[in-house]
Design a protein around this motif. Structure first.
Motif, PDB file in Angstrom:
ATOM      1  N   PRO A  25     144.203 -41.161  64.466  1.00  0.00           N
ATOM      2  CA  PRO A  25     143.065 -41.300  65.386  1.00  0.00           C
ATOM      3  C   PRO A  25     141.742 -40.954  64.718  1.00  0.00           C
ATOM      4  CG  PRO A  25     144.881 -40.057  66.385  1.00  0.00           C
ATOM      5  CD  PRO A  25     145.198 -40.179  64.934  1.00  0.00           C
ATOM      6  N   PRO A  26     140.609 -41.530  65.245  1.00  0.00           N
ATOM      7  CA  PRO A  26     140.609 -42.360  66.446  1.00  0.00           C
ATOM      8  C   PRO A  26     140.840 -43.843  66.197  1.00  0.00           C
ATOM      9  CG  PRO A  26     138.369 -41.893  65.770  1.00  0.00           C
ATOM     10  CD  PRO A  26     139.240 -41.133  64.826  1.00  0.00           C
ATOM     11  N   VAL A  27     140.645 -44.334  64.959  1.00  0.00           N
ATOM     12  CA  VAL A  27     140.675 -45.783  64.748  1.00  0.00           C
ATOM     13  C   VAL A  27     141.534 -46.171  63.536  1.00  0.00           C
ATOM     14  CG1 VAL A  27     138.497 -46.256  65.924  1.00  0.00           C
ATOM     15  CG2 VAL A  27     138.457 -45.676  63.480  1.00  0.00           C
ATOM     16  N   ASN A  28     142.464 -45.296  63.153  1.00  0.00           N
ATOM     17  CA  ASN A  28     143.362 -45.584  62.029  1.00  0.00           C
ATOM     18  C   ASN A  28     142.597 -45.897  60.739  1.00  0.00           C
ATOM     19  OD1 ASN A  28     145.686 -45.112  63.467  1.00  0.00           O
ATOM     20  ND2 ASN A  28     146.133 -47.265  63.857  1.00  0.00           N
ATOM     21  N   THR A  33     144.083 -38.796  54.202  1.00  0.00           N
ATOM     22  CA  THR A  33     145.343 -38.457  54.862  1.00  0.00           C
ATOM     23  C   THR A  33     146.270 -39.654  54.921  1.00  0.00           C
ATOM     24  OG1 THR A  33     144.273 -36.749  56.201  1.00  0.00           O
ATOM     25  CG2 THR A  33     146.377 -37.591  56.988  1.00  0.00           C
ATOM     26  N   LEU A  34     145.761 -40.788  55.427  1.00  0.00           N
ATOM     27  CA  LEU A  34     146.600 -41.980  55.546  1.00  0.00           C
ATOM     28  C   LEU A  34     146.983 -42.512  54.170  1.00  0.00           C
ATOM     29  CD1 LEU A  34     148.015 -44.125  57.161  1.00  0.00           C
ATOM     30  CD2 LEU A  34     145.830 -45.322  57.441  1.00  0.00           C
ATOM     31  N   ALA A  35     146.023 -42.537  53.245  1.00  0.00           N
ATOM     32  CA  ALA A  35     146.330 -43.017  51.894  1.00  0.00           C
ATOM     33  C   ALA A  35     147.427 -42.162  51.254  1.00  0.00           C
ATOM     34  CB  ALA A  35     145.071 -43.011  51.035  1.00  0.00           C
ATOM     35  N   GLY A  36     147.332 -40.843  51.434  1.00  0.00           N
ATOM     36  CA  GLY A  36     148.343 -39.960  50.876  1.00  0.00           C
ATOM     37  C   GLY A  36     149.711 -40.177  51.491  1.00  0.00           C
ATOM     38  N   ASP A  37     149.741 -40.371  52.802  1.00  0.00           N
ATOM     39  CA  ASP A  37     151.013 -40.607  53.475  1.00  0.00           C
ATOM     40  C   ASP A  37     151.623 -41.946  53.056  1.00  0.00           C
ATOM     41  OD1 ASP A  37     150.996 -38.202  54.809  1.00  0.00           O
ATOM     42  OD2 ASP A  37     150.356 -39.034  56.740  1.00  0.00           O
ATOM     43  N   LEU A  38     150.790 -42.980  52.940  1.00  0.00           N
ATOM     44  CA  LEU A  38     151.297 -44.295  52.530  1.00  0.00           C
ATOM     45  C   LEU A  38     151.857 -44.250  51.113  1.00  0.00           C
ATOM     46  CD1 LEU A  38     148.530 -46.593  54.024  1.00  0.00           C
ATOM     47  CD2 LEU A  38     150.943 -46.577  54.705  1.00  0.00           C
ATOM     48  N   LYS A  39     151.155 -43.543  50.229  1.00  0.00           N
ATOM     49  CA  LYS A  39     151.662 -43.405  48.861  1.00  0.00           C
ATOM     50  C   LYS A  39     152.996 -42.665  48.851  1.00  0.00           C
ATOM     51  CE  LYS A  39     150.711 -41.254  44.378  1.00  0.00           C
ATOM     52  NZ  LYS A  39     149.809 -40.391  43.582  1.00  0.00           N
ATOM     53  N   ALA A  40     153.077 -41.577  49.601  1.00  0.00           N
ATOM     54  CA  ALA A  40     154.316 -40.799  49.647  1.00  0.00           C
ATOM     55  C   ALA A  40     155.452 -41.623  50.229  1.00  0.00           C
ATOM     56  CB  ALA A  40     154.100 -39.524  50.464  1.00  0.00           C
ATOM     57  N   PHE A  63     143.252 -50.963  67.363  1.00  0.00           N
ATOM     58  CA  PHE A  63     142.972 -50.929  65.929  1.00  0.00           C
ATOM     59  C   PHE A  63     144.281 -50.868  65.146  1.00  0.00           C
ATOM     60  CE2 PHE A  63     139.234 -49.098  67.940  1.00  0.00           C
ATOM     61  CZ  PHE A  63     138.196 -49.769  67.308  1.00  0.00           C
ATOM     62  N   PHE A  64     144.574 -51.937  64.397  1.00  0.00           N
ATOM     63  CA  PHE A  64     145.634 -51.822  63.399  1.00  0.00           C
ATOM     64  C   PHE A  64     145.165 -50.818  62.356  1.00  0.00           C
ATOM     65  CE2 PHE A  64     147.317 -53.041  59.229  1.00  0.00           C
ATOM     66  CZ  PHE A  64     148.673 -52.859  59.465  1.00  0.00           C
ATOM     67  N   SER A  65     143.992 -51.073  61.776  1.00  0.00           N
ATOM     68  CA  SER A  65     143.319 -50.104  60.909  1.00  0.00           C
ATOM     69  C   SER A  65     141.877 -50.555  60.767  1.00  0.00           C
ATOM     70  CB  SER A  65     143.986 -50.030  59.539  1.00  0.00           C
ATOM     71  OG  SER A  65     143.250 -49.178  58.669  1.00  0.00           O
ATOM     72  N   ALA A  66     140.938 -49.655  61.100  1.00  0.00           N
ATOM     73  CA  ALA A  66     139.533 -50.045  61.176  1.00  0.00           C
ATOM     74  C   ALA A  66     138.985 -50.471  59.818  1.00  0.00           C
ATOM     75  CB  ALA A  66     138.699 -48.907  61.747  1.00  0.00           C
ATOM     76  N   HIS A  67     139.208 -49.650  58.799  1.00  0.00           N
ATOM     77  CA  HIS A  67     138.679 -49.897  57.454  1.00  0.00           C
ATOM     78  C   HIS A  67     138.898 -48.621  56.651  1.00  0.00           C
ATOM     79  CE1 HIS A  67     135.414 -47.502  59.090  1.00  0.00           C
ATOM     80  NE2 HIS A  67     135.143 -48.443  59.982  1.00  0.00           N
ATOM     81  N   ALA A  68     138.468 -48.629  55.391  1.00  0.00           N
ATOM     82  CA  ALA A  68     138.517 -47.410  54.583  1.00  0.00           C
ATOM     83  C   ALA A  68     137.451 -46.427  55.061  1.00  0.00           C
ATOM     84  CB  ALA A  68     138.312 -47.741  53.103  1.00  0.00           C
TER      85      ALA A  68
END
Length: 286
Positions: A25-28, A33-40, A63-68
């Motif tokens: 949240p709020p807009v993915n 945090t997300l980059a680290g989780d995706l890499k892991a 939102f699938f994912s707003a942007h970087a």
């Protein structure tokens, strides 16, 4: 194998399928945090022979994912801190991440609802296939309105999917594409009624997962070999070109600070991001 402990991903596995739900949240936003989780997750699942199909989806229907993360424009060192020591050093950290995802041995499917912009659209393009909720999904690469261009693999991925002319329209026009246009251009496999999307993707994932072991991976290998230029060879050139516009000059950074003050990376601001960006004048245009 257990897939737990992520801060921005929820992973459920069953019948050789991993459903990976983005929940940041709020807009993915694709942030640290997300980059680290995706890499892991990518590192873990790449070695898991019990997973044949990965479905990437969002917990947020808007939102699938707003942007970087825009914060990376204010302090580029925070992005560079995510560099992967095991990856090609000629690539920037987001290219490295997206290539980790794109080259996973499993068949990957992105299930899209809501906005998939910029780094979020690039994330969707790492998947082998993309299916979207008709009239409830918009894809765009509005980076040019931010003084940059897609630099996380987007120019290379787009060119392969839609061709050069349409890729230029998407990158420089910076307008969201609705699902009918995205489907016609080839950016997504197909648009499906929102009520039918989940069942369609689940059925497809289950059919693929039920194939004899090795069939899907071998088919991916053969289809990749059919691409004239091989596996995305020009990412270093994209990285070099992107270095000409990022880190951004002061006037662009100022513009993004104004954007943040007016709702950037909030739900209300992101629902009209392109119009919000256009309302902020460029310093050299004033």
């Amino acid at each position: 194998m257990s897939y737990s402990g992520y801060k921005s991903l929820l992973v459920r596995t069953q019948d050789r399928i991993a459903w990976v739900t983005i929940d940041n949240p709020p807009v993915n936003t694709v942030d640290a945090t997300l980059a680290g989780d995706l890499k892991a997750f990518a590192g873990q699942v790449a070695a898991d022979e019990d997973i044949a199909v990965i479905v990437l989806q969002s917990a947020n229907p808007e939102f699938f994912s707003a942007h970087a993360d825009f914060e990376w424009s204010f302090d580029p060192s925070t992005l560079m801190a995510l560099a992967d020591p095991e990856a090609d050093p000629a690539l920037n950290p987001l290219q490295q991440l997206n290539e980790r995802l794109r080259t996973l041995p499993q068949v990957t499917i992105a299930k899209l609802r809501g906005h998939a912009r910029a780094g979020g659209a690039e994330l969707a393009m790492t998947a082998d296939m993309r299916f979207a909720a008709a009239d409830h999904t918009w894809l765009s690469q509005p980076e040019s309105l931010m003084g940059i261009f897609p630099g996380a693999g987007g120019t290379q991925y787009l060119n392969r999917l839609v061709g050069r002319a349409r890729a230029l329209e998407i990158v420089l026009g910076a307008e969201p594409l609705d699902t009918s246009t995205a489907e016609r251009y080839g950016w997504i496999n197909r648009a499906l009624p929102d009520a039918h999307l989940d069942a369609f993707v689940d059925a497809l994932a289950r059919r693929i997962a039920a194939l004899p072991r090795g069939v899907a991976a071998a088919a991916k290998e053969a289809l990749d070999a059919a691409e004239a230029s091989g596996p995305v060879p020009h990412l270093p050139e994209e990285a070099a070109a992107h270095a000409k516009v990022y880190p951004s000059p002061d006037d662009v950074v100022h513009r993004l600070r104004v954007l943040m003050d007016h709702g950037g990376q909030t739900r209300n601001g992101e629902l009209r991001l392109e119009r919000l960006l256009e309302s902020i004048p460029w310093a050299h245009h004033s």
